[in-house]
Design a protein around this motif. Structure first.
Motif: not given
Length: 371
Positions: A209-213, A74-76
């Motif tokens: 968010i889905l870790n598909l960077q 959330p800090k992002d």
């Protein structure tokens, strides 16, 4: 007794004042946040806006070398909001120092100026993002193996450059929403720009968010290259409309990138992640490898690529029709000259038993001589 007129004092703060002084307001906010992050001791809240959060350090047992990785949280949101203000400032500097001066030299119409400013801003952003993304891909060296897109999923740890890239991408496209108002974009262009801005925000945020960077980074780099070529060609098209040969190269690259995006998406979501060793759903671990998520991601990518191809085909057909219409010469309406018919002298027109001349007047009667 005279009545004095009551004059309404103008509002000190209204939308016009904010629009005219937007750059100064944003500059003050950026300076304030930067000073806050340096003055605060300990820097708990202020540093959250400037520096990347969720740092995780790993140490290898064999050596004392440490590796820094980053997660998301959330800090992002605070970090994205700060870089969004920076993007607004950079946008204004490019507009005032570069694009406005070129517009004065070219003397374009208002619709052309709006499109020229849009292409100028996007061309610089696409070029910068393409170079930055390509350098990250070159440093990580995972594009050489296709299995790296789904092997060892979830990719819950990111390098510094990778996370900063995604933060800046999301911040830039979020800043484009208020710029539609402050730049006074024409009403007919707002739906088109709002559509692709929302698509960028949805896809890039989804990959983050889905870790598909890894997959998102590999797909966005060639896409930015194609978009940079298009907007650069459009910048040269406004001064000289004969500069149209480069659009053929752009059209071929556009189709190739769409096919590449569809192929990698089907391989990743349809085959790779479906056969992964750790399928499941866990927000704490960042694992979203379940069937509804995979179908949703693949459907979103396929629908977006189909929509882009549909727009592309309609654009090409429209240009082809205009080209064919210009090639066909316009037929001038024929005005055949009427040939005059020669009438035999001595013959008169007779109507109702009386002779008439060509003008319609009856011939002059002769007086009879007295016998």
């Amino acid at each position: 007794m005279r009545f004095r007129r009551k004059y309404k004092t103008p509002a000190v703060i209204n939308h016009r004042v904010i629009a005219l002084n937007l750059v100064d307001i944003v500059s003050c906010l950026v300076i304030f946040i930067g000073m806050w992050s340096m003055v605060e001791v300990p820097p708990k809240n202020g540093i959250m806006f400037v520096a990347l959060q969720y740092n995780v350090t790993y140490t290898i047992d064999d050596s004392s070398e440490q590796f820094d990785f980053y997660d998301y949280g959330p800090k992002d949101i605070a970090t994205i909001s700060f870089y969004m203000l920076v993007a607004i400032k950079v946008h204004a500097v490019i507009q005032e120092c570069i694009l406005d001066k070129i517009n004065r030299c070219l003397q374009l119409s208002k619709p052309e100026q709006s499109k020229f400013n849009e292409s100028g801003q996007l061309a610089l952003f696409y070029l910068f993002s393409f170079i930055w993304g390509a350098s990250i891909l070159n440093a990580e060296e995972f594009p050489m193996n296709l299995t790296s897109f789904w092997k060892d999923y979830p990719f819950s740890r990111m390098l510094f450059q990778e996370k900063l890239f995604y933060i800046c991408q999301i911040a830039y496209w979020l800043h484009a929403l208020p710029e539609l108002y402050f730049q006074r974009v024409q009403k007919e262009d707002i739906p088109r720009q709002l559509c692709y801005i929302c698509l960028y925000i949805t896809h890039i945020s989804g990959a983050y968010i889905l870790n598909l960077q890894h997959l998102g980074l590999f797909l966005v780099v060639p896409h930015y290259l194609v978009e940079f070529i298009f907007h650069a060609l459009r910048l040269f098209y406004f001064p000289d409309e004969n500069m149209q040969k480069g659009f053929i190269i752009w059209a071929l690259l556009f189709i190739m990138v769409r096919l590449l995006t569809l192929t990698l998406s089907v391989l990743t979501f349809g085959f790779g992640l479906a056969r992964a060793e750790n399928p499941g759903f866990s927000i704490a671990d960042g694992n979203f490898n379940i069937l509804p998520v995979r179908i949703g991601c693949l459907g979103a990518v396929c629908l977006t690529q189909t929509w882009m191809m549909w727009k592309f085909v309609n654009f090409q057909l429209k240009k082809w029709r205009e080209h064919v219409k210009d090639q066909i010469p316009e037929k001038k309406p024929a005005n055949p000259k009427k040939k005059r018919t020669k009438k035999e002298p001595g013959k008169a027109n007779f109507a109702n038993g009386t002779a008439k001349t060509e003008d319609g007047a009856s011939p002059r009667t002769r007086k009879s001589k007295p016998v």
